[in-house]
Write a protein that holds these residues in place. Sequence first.
Motif, PDB file in Angstrom:
ATOM      1  N   THR A 235       0.830  -1.204   0.000  1.00 14.10           N
ATOM      2  CA  THR A 235       0.000   0.000   0.000  1.00 14.10           C
ATOM      3  C   THR A 235       0.864   1.254   0.000  1.00 14.10           C
ATOM      4  N   ALA A 236       1.958   1.216   0.737  1.00 15.12           N
ATOM      5  CA  ALA A 236       2.868   2.367   0.756  1.00 15.12           C
ATOM      6  C   ALA A 236       3.391   2.642  -0.648  1.00 15.12           C
ATOM      7  N   GLY A 237       3.702   1.581  -1.413  1.00 12.44           N
ATOM      8  CA  GLY A 237       4.156   1.755  -2.778  1.00 12.44           C
ATOM      9  C   GLY A 237       3.082   2.325  -3.678  1.00 12.44           C
ATOM     10  N   VAL A 238       1.848   1.858  -3.499  1.00 14.36           N
ATOM     11  CA  VAL A 238       0.722   2.381  -4.285  1.00 14.36           C
ATOM     12  C   VAL A 238       0.529   3.870  -4.002  1.00 14.36           C
ATOM     13  N   LEU A 239       0.576   4.241  -2.746  1.00 14.15           N
ATOM     14  CA  LEU A 239       0.374   5.643  -2.375  1.00 14.15           C
ATOM     15  C   LEU A 239       1.515   6.529  -2.878  1.00 14.15           C
ATOM     16  N   ARG A 240       2.735   6.004  -2.877  1.00 14.04           N
ATOM     17  CA  ARG A 240       3.858   6.786  -3.417  1.00 14.04           C
ATOM     18  C   ARG A 240       3.645   7.074  -4.903  1.00 14.04           C
ATOM     19  N   ALA A 241       3.172   6.059  -5.630  1.00 12.20           N
ATOM     20  CA  ALA A 241       2.944   6.248  -7.068  1.00 12.20           C
ATOM     21  C   ALA A 241       1.868   7.297  -7.311  1.00 12.20           C
ATOM     22  N   LEU A 242       0.765   7.210  -6.577  1.00 10.18           N
ATOM     23  CA  LEU A 242      -0.334   8.155  -6.784  1.00 10.18           C
ATOM     24  C   LEU A 242       0.058   9.558  -6.352  1.00 10.18           C
ATOM     25  N   CYS A 243       0.775   9.663  -5.239  1.00  8.35           N
ATOM     26  CA  CYS A 243       1.157  10.990  -4.740  1.00  8.35           C
ATOM     27  C   CYS A 243       2.271  11.628  -5.567  1.00  8.35           C
ATOM     28  N   SER A 244       2.909  10.832  -6.438  1.00  9.05           N
ATOM     29  CA  SER A 244       3.943  11.407  -7.312  1.00  9.05           C
ATOM     30  C   SER A 244       3.325  12.199  -8.459  1.00  9.05           C
ATOM     31  N   LEU A 245       2.008  12.050  -8.658  1.00 12.37           N
ATOM     32  CA  LEU A 245       1.318  12.751  -9.732  1.00 12.37           C
ATOM     33  C   LEU A 245       0.790  14.099  -9.233  1.00 12.37           C
ATOM     34  N   PRO A 246       0.675  15.081 -10.117  1.00 11.12           N
ATOM     35  CA  PRO A 246       0.044  16.342  -9.713  1.00 11.12           C
ATOM     36  C   PRO A 246      -1.371  16.086  -9.210  1.00 11.12           C
ATOM     37  N   ALA A 247      -1.804  16.871  -8.247  1.00 13.37           N
ATOM     38  CA  ALA A 247      -3.108  16.639  -7.611  1.00 13.37           C
ATOM     39  C   ALA A 247      -4.242  16.538  -8.626  1.00 13.37           C
ATOM     40  N   GLY A 248      -4.213  17.341  -9.672  1.00  9.96           N
ATOM     41  CA  GLY A 248      -5.296  17.332 -10.645  1.00  9.96           C
ATOM     42  C   GLY A 248      -5.281  16.151 -11.584  1.00  9.96           C
ATOM     43  N   GLU A 249      -4.215  15.342 -11.538  1.00  7.29           N
ATOM     44  CA  GLU A 249      -4.100  14.203 -12.448  1.00  7.29           C
ATOM     45  C   GLU A 249      -4.130  12.871 -11.716  1.00  7.29           C
ATOM     46  N   ARG A 250      -4.433  12.902 -10.429  1.00 11.99           N
ATOM     47  CA  ARG A 250      -4.490  11.654  -9.663  1.00 11.99           C
ATOM     48  C   ARG A 250      -5.851  10.990  -9.827  1.00 11.99           C
TER      49      ARG A 250
END
Length: 320
Positions: free
Chosen positions: A96-111
């Motif tokens: 889950t930590a890896g999944v969240l890192r991937a999603l949070c690496s994107l700009p807020a408007g593109e998540r």
Amino acid sequence: MRLLVLGAGGFIGRTTIREATAAGWQAVGLVRNDEAALRVLEAGGTPHRFSTGDPATWAEAARGADAVVDLIQPSLPGRMTLRAVRRISAARQETTAGVLRALCSLPAGERPLLVSVSGMDDLDPGPGRTVSHTSALRTVPVGFAHIGLPVRRMIEESGTPAVHVYLGNMVYGPGKGFGDLIVPGLARRRMPVPGTGRNRLPIIHVEDAARALAHVAGLSGAAGRTFVATDGTTTTLGELFDETARLLGASAPLRLPRWLAGPFAGEIAAQTLTLDTAADPSALMATGFEPRYPSFREGVPATLAAVAGTTGAAETGAAR
């Protein structure tokens, strides 16, 4: 509409790919090996190889997608002891930590929206022994809540837009625990009912579980909401096992005393199967979702037909 499915090669994952594609989604299955990639292709989706520990392997695929359904689950042992579930929980939190890192690496408007999937054990049924979209989380984990509760806390602390979907204590269908283990066990009268069998067991057919996930992923304003996805019946564990055995032409399964169920299946599995809980999926139904299999009386015959078809195909292939 583009949907990413993590763990797309698994029992619920490949069914989600198939049902999402049928509903008009462009479904991308994130997989970690060639076998899972083939399952995604067969289900009508597009496979994408990734690693949860390396956001770069799939963050770009997630950019601009509408939703990501997280169905990653570490392999489960034959006996679900407390030690085993703690080990699985640690692995699941790392994933889950890896999944969240991937999603949070994107700009807020593109998540994309994260569709977090867990089981009924996470929710406190309260005095009425009924869980719903308004139920509080348990403060003391039982069963598979040892896995689900820490994962939910991680998602909430990350601030990632997410909707939480709680599936029945048993997702049944052709495959995994029910089709691969329980059905053959009942056919040979080697699968006892743990406890008295009178406990209410929230269940959902795998096709309806997959349809519910795709449905929730497409809802406007779903972030921050909680949904319970079950068939809404008060089926007991004994009813489910007894009817399945009857349809198989087998004798009714034996009852295994609760104190013996722990050593037989592992204490965590025994807790989940013997909990007496009803489920209220009214919030999901209010969004327009209707189950394809409104009870096990429709779902089990369809499951057995699919299991028989798969077995027959395998036998034919072997004969050739």
